[in-house]
Design an enzyme around this catalytic site. Structure first.
Site, mmCIF file in Angstrom:
data_model
loop_
_atom_site.group_PDB
_atom_site.id
_atom_site.type_symbol
_atom_site.label_atom_id
_atom_site.label_comp_id
_atom_site.label_asym_id
_atom_site.label_seq_id
_atom_site.Cartn_x
_atom_site.Cartn_y
_atom_site.Cartn_z
ATOM 1 N N HIS A 150 0.846 -1.200 0.000
ATOM 2 C CA HIS A 150 0.000 0.000 0.000
ATOM 3 C C HIS A 150 0.872 1.236 0.000
ATOM 4 O O HIS A 150 1.782 1.348 0.820
ATOM 5 C CB HIS A 150 -0.911 0.025 1.236
ATOM 6 C CG HIS A 150 -1.857 -1.137 1.279
ATOM 7 N ND1 HIS A 150 -1.463 -2.395 1.660
ATOM 8 C CD2 HIS A 150 -3.166 -1.225 0.948
ATOM 9 C CE1 HIS A 150 -2.499 -3.218 1.569
ATOM 10 N NE2 HIS A 150 -3.548 -2.533 1.145
ATOM 11 N N ASP A 200 -26.281 21.662 -24.324
ATOM 12 C CA ASP A 200 -27.014 22.547 -23.386
ATOM 13 C C ASP A 200 -27.950 23.469 -24.165
ATOM 14 O O ASP A 200 -29.108 23.645 -23.812
ATOM 15 C CB ASP A 200 -26.029 23.442 -22.613
ATOM 16 C CG ASP A 200 -25.385 22.722 -21.441
ATOM 17 O OD1 ASP A 200 -25.937 21.706 -20.994
ATOM 18 O OD2 ASP A 200 -24.321 23.193 -20.983
ATOM 19 N N LYS A 242 -15.938 23.384 -19.261
ATOM 20 C CA LYS A 242 -16.654 23.542 -20.539
ATOM 21 C C LYS A 242 -15.917 24.448 -21.516
ATOM 22 O O LYS A 242 -15.953 24.226 -22.721
ATOM 23 C CB LYS A 242 -18.062 24.102 -20.298
ATOM 24 C CG LYS A 242 -19.030 23.104 -19.697
ATOM 25 C CD LYS A 242 -20.434 23.689 -19.621
ATOM 26 C CE LYS A 242 -21.351 22.766 -18.853
ATOM 27 N NZ LYS A 242 -22.721 23.246 -18.763
HETATM 28 P P1 NAP Z 1 -21.921 31.534 -14.779
HETATM 29 O O1 NAP Z 1 -21.194 31.356 -16.067
HETATM 30 O O2 NAP Z 1 -21.159 31.696 -13.533
HETATM 31 O O3 NAP Z 1 -22.866 32.859 -14.964
HETATM 32 C C1 NAP Z 1 -23.656 33.339 -13.914
HETATM 33 C C2 NAP Z 1 -24.521 34.505 -14.410
HETATM 34 O O4 NAP Z 1 -25.438 34.809 -13.368
HETATM 35 C C3 NAP Z 1 -23.737 35.787 -14.696
HETATM 36 O O5 NAP Z 1 -24.378 36.469 -15.750
HETATM 37 C C4 NAP Z 1 -23.866 36.545 -13.363
HETATM 38 O O6 NAP Z 1 -23.818 37.958 -13.517
HETATM 39 C C5 NAP Z 1 -25.275 36.177 -12.958
HETATM 40 N N1 NAP Z 1 -25.488 36.239 -11.517
HETATM 41 C C6 NAP Z 1 -24.997 35.389 -10.593
HETATM 42 N N2 NAP Z 1 -25.433 35.737 -9.366
HETATM 43 C C7 NAP Z 1 -26.208 36.836 -9.534
HETATM 44 C C8 NAP Z 1 -26.950 37.654 -8.647
HETATM 45 N N3 NAP Z 1 -26.971 37.414 -7.330
HETATM 46 N N4 NAP Z 1 -27.648 38.678 -9.156
HETATM 47 C C9 NAP Z 1 -27.632 38.926 -10.469
HETATM 48 N N5 NAP Z 1 -26.965 38.195 -11.376
HETATM 49 C C10 NAP Z 1 -26.253 37.156 -10.899
HETATM 50 O O7 NAP Z 1 -22.931 30.335 -14.512
HETATM 51 P P2 NAP Z 1 -23.692 29.409 -15.591
HETATM 52 O O8 NAP Z 1 -22.873 28.190 -15.873
HETATM 53 O O9 NAP Z 1 -24.134 30.255 -16.736
HETATM 54 O O10 NAP Z 1 -24.952 28.910 -14.736
HETATM 55 C C11 NAP Z 1 -25.968 29.827 -14.378
HETATM 56 C C12 NAP Z 1 -27.172 29.087 -13.805
HETATM 57 O O11 NAP Z 1 -27.711 28.207 -14.788
HETATM 58 C C13 NAP Z 1 -26.834 28.198 -12.598
HETATM 59 O O12 NAP Z 1 -27.889 28.316 -11.669
HETATM 60 C C14 NAP Z 1 -26.800 26.800 -13.188
HETATM 61 O O13 NAP Z 1 -27.153 25.817 -12.212
HETATM 62 C C15 NAP Z 1 -27.858 26.900 -14.257
HETATM 63 N N6 NAP Z 1 -27.661 25.901 -15.334
HETATM 64 C C16 NAP Z 1 -28.674 25.015 -15.558
HETATM 65 C C17 NAP Z 1 -28.532 24.056 -16.549
HETATM 66 C C18 NAP Z 1 -29.658 23.090 -16.790
HETATM 67 O O14 NAP Z 1 -29.444 22.025 -17.404
HETATM 68 N N7 NAP Z 1 -30.874 23.431 -16.368
HETATM 69 C C19 NAP Z 1 -27.370 23.991 -17.327
HETATM 70 C C20 NAP Z 1 -26.340 24.928 -17.088
HETATM 71 C C21 NAP Z 1 -26.513 25.894 -16.074
HETATM 72 P P3 NAP Z 1 -22.411 38.757 -13.555
HETATM 73 O O15 NAP Z 1 -21.949 38.689 -14.981
HETATM 74 O O16 NAP Z 1 -22.763 40.109 -13.112
HETATM 75 O O17 NAP Z 1 -21.490 38.036 -12.614
#
Ligand code: NAP
Length: 516
Positions: free
Chosen positions: A126, A338, A300
């Site tokens: 191990h 997506d 990604k």
């Molecule tokens: P990301 O690249 O980090 O982008 C986050 C976005 O949300 C940015 O535009 C950010 O604004 C904004 N934001 C975050 N917190 C905020 C707040 N408190 N008030 C206002 N704006 C806020 O994340 P992502 O990968 O795009 O994911 C975003 C969401 O989509 C997550 O909840 C994720 O779980 C969901 N999602 C779902 C799926 C699905 O299959 N349903 C797939 C992918 C993602 P700023 O530019 O100002 O920072």
């Protein structure tokens, strides 16, 4: 080719002989081939009477291990006493007895001429720090074998997931030389060693009875080994798919894809890959066996540059969530399911419309407002634009909204401006921020008052299933589309790219609904 014969062993780390007897019965009940009696975990132990009773009543083959502290176990007494107990296990006819490489010679002298033919001796080593080079592993295996082991056991530690590939190489070499070997790599980055050893020909893999009853770091439950990863059905020809992420332990994708593969009889397994460096991972696991990958946070974007070819929209979005190894030339091709998943879900959310039946998208010419300009925001904005929608981006950081709007030929707004934005009724809204996600379920990105101008509202957030945004949108008369729909459809898109078969939609829906 038939699945390999890798044995499934449940370790018992019980504190008392009575509990250990109970664990043996439970191991037999869940379908284990072998139970490991970790004598060093017993807090009180009368060697002759307890071991005799345990072995006489074993419901399945037993492996006796008495691991000392100096090799990562619990026993801290003297070695002579310990080796005497292992000698007793040999005399009592245990099916397997494990002894550490460092004391194997001494032990072999102790049992000289007394080992019955049907007792198999495992000589183990191990390494709790790292995984040595392939040459060093090979030399170690050769030394262990030359002592007279029936089964060589080498367990190392993964500091990076690429470490596991060296263990796979060792197992394959040992197979070629017909040396039975248990080769496992501990910790979360080593989990694939436990799942894929049946593919490469490992002699045995361990799975715990329950969470919390692991005998080594990174061990998963026997029930997951059998029911999620179906190790009994894994063989040399089984294709390997998996999700690359960091973190990845929480992902529901292995449950979803493995069950979907099983339902259509596709010979494949889907595993979690905890990856630090995507490029090094893809270079290491570059054989045709590793046929495709899902990519999640934070890989990604890097996936776009790691692929040999990238679908044009995935390239424009700047994110790849699916990678396929093209069978004809082994090249990696990147896709983004997506955006397809989200956009088709929104199209289906438009009253009286079914994506499958129409030539022109119902998004064409419509005002499509995206809140957020991150990964999901980009995917939605590009997807809507590609369908002919007029796209508006509203984001907390206005500059990012502006940047994305310029890129796709849309307009940017601040979140405050969005409140009073209604150039027309019947608009489409897509929230792609995490606002409203568990635990902040009372937050919402847009007031209920403003929602009355929208005909369809989509929320990428899917924990909870019905967010405050979706609830208020529905109360305002909009059709609502859940983020779960996007999740299901992106997974269906991946399944079809992986298998070339139609995704089992109702099964995949059921699994996702059951697990959220
Ligand atoms: P990301 O690249 O980090 O982008 C986050 C976005 O949300 C940015 O535009 C950010 O604004 C904004 N934001 C975050 N917190 C905020 C707040 N408190 N008030 C206002 N704006 C806020 O994340 P992502 O990968 O795009 O994911 C975003 C969401 O989509 C997550 O909840 C994720 O779980 C969901 N999602 C779902 C799926 C699905 O299959 N349903 C797939 C992918 C993602 P700023 O530019 O100002 O920072």
């Amino acid at each position: 080719m038939a699945p390999s014969k890798t044995l499934f062993c449940v370790p018992s780390v019980a504190k008392t002989p009575e509990e250990m007897a109970g664990d043996m019965a439970s191991a037999a009940a869940i379908g284990a081939d072998v139970v490991e009696l970790r004598l060093d975990c017993l807090s009180s132990f009368q060697p002759r009477s307890d071991l005799e009773r345990l072995l006489n009543n074993r419901p399945l083959p037993a492996l006796v291990t008495y691991r000392p502290k100096w090799e990562g176990g619990e026993y801290d007494g003297d070695d002579d006493t310990r080796l005497e107990v292992l000698r007793l296990a040999v005399q009592l006819g245990a099916d397997y007895v494990d002894v550490e490489f460092k004391v194997a010679e001494k032990f072999l002298n102790l049992i000289s001429g007394q080992k019955p033919e049907n007792v198999k001796l495992i000589i183990s080593s191990h390494n709790y720090e790292m995984t040595p080079s392939v040459d060093e592993l090979g030399n170690l295996a050769a030394s262990i074998q030359s002592l007279g082991a029936d089964i060589v056991k080498i367990v190392t530690t993964a500091n990076d997931i690429s470490d596991v590939s060296r263990m796979f190489q060792l197992i394959v070499h040992s197979q070629e030389k017909q040396v039975p070997i248990i080769g496992l790599v501990m910790k979360e980055r080593g989990i694939i060693s436990r799942l894929l050893c049946p593919k490469f020909g490992g002699y045995l893999t361990f799975g715990s009875l329950n969470k919390g009853k692991e005998s080594a770091p990174g061990q998963i439950t026997g029930s997951d080994l059998l029911n999620v990863y179906r190790i009994r059905e894994i063989g040399p020809d089984t294709k390997v798919f998996g999700i690359i992420g960091k973190p990845v332990g929480h992902s529901k994708s292995p449950n979803l894809h493995n069950e979907a593969f099983r339902s259509v009889g596709f010979n494949a397994v889907y595993v979690p890959y905890l990856v630090d460096d995507l490029s090094s991972f893809l270079n290491t696991y570059s054989s045709p066996d590793f046929a495709g990958f899902s990519c999640t946070i934070p890989h990604k974007e890097a996936a776009v540059t790691c692929c040999d070819e990238v679908d044009p929209i995935a390239k424009a979005i700047g994110a790849v969530n699916t990678i396929i190894r093209r069978p004809s030339d082994g090249k990696l091709i990147g896709y983004n399911t997506d955006y397809v998943g989200a956009i088709s879900a929104i199209e289906d959310g438009i009253a009286g419309y079914r994506v499958k039946d129409a030539a022109v998208s119902p998004l064409a010419g419509r005002l499509f407002v995206v809140i957020g300009a991150g990964g999901a925001g980009k995917a939605l904005a590009y997807g809507a634009k590609a369908k002919g929608a007029k796209v508006i981006i509203a984001n907390r950081t206005y500059e990012r909204a502006k940047e994305l709007a310029n890129l796709i030929g849309g307009h940017a707004l601040t979140l405050a401006e969005l409140e009073n934005y209604h150039p027309e009724d019947g608009m489409i809204l897509a929230n792609t921020t995490s606002i409203g996600m568990h635990p902040n379920v009372n937050d919402t990105p847009l007031s209920k008052q403003a929602l009355k101008h929208y005909a369809v509202v989509f929320d990428a957030v899917y924990t909870p299933k019905v967010t405050r945004l979706l609830r208020e949108a529905e109360e305002s008369g909009a059709n609502v589309v859940s983020g779960l729909e996007m999740f299901i459809r992106q997974a269906m898109g991946q399944f079809e790219l992986f298998t070339g078969l139609t995704a089992p939609e109702s099964l995949m829906r059921d699994i996702v609904m059951r697990s959220t």
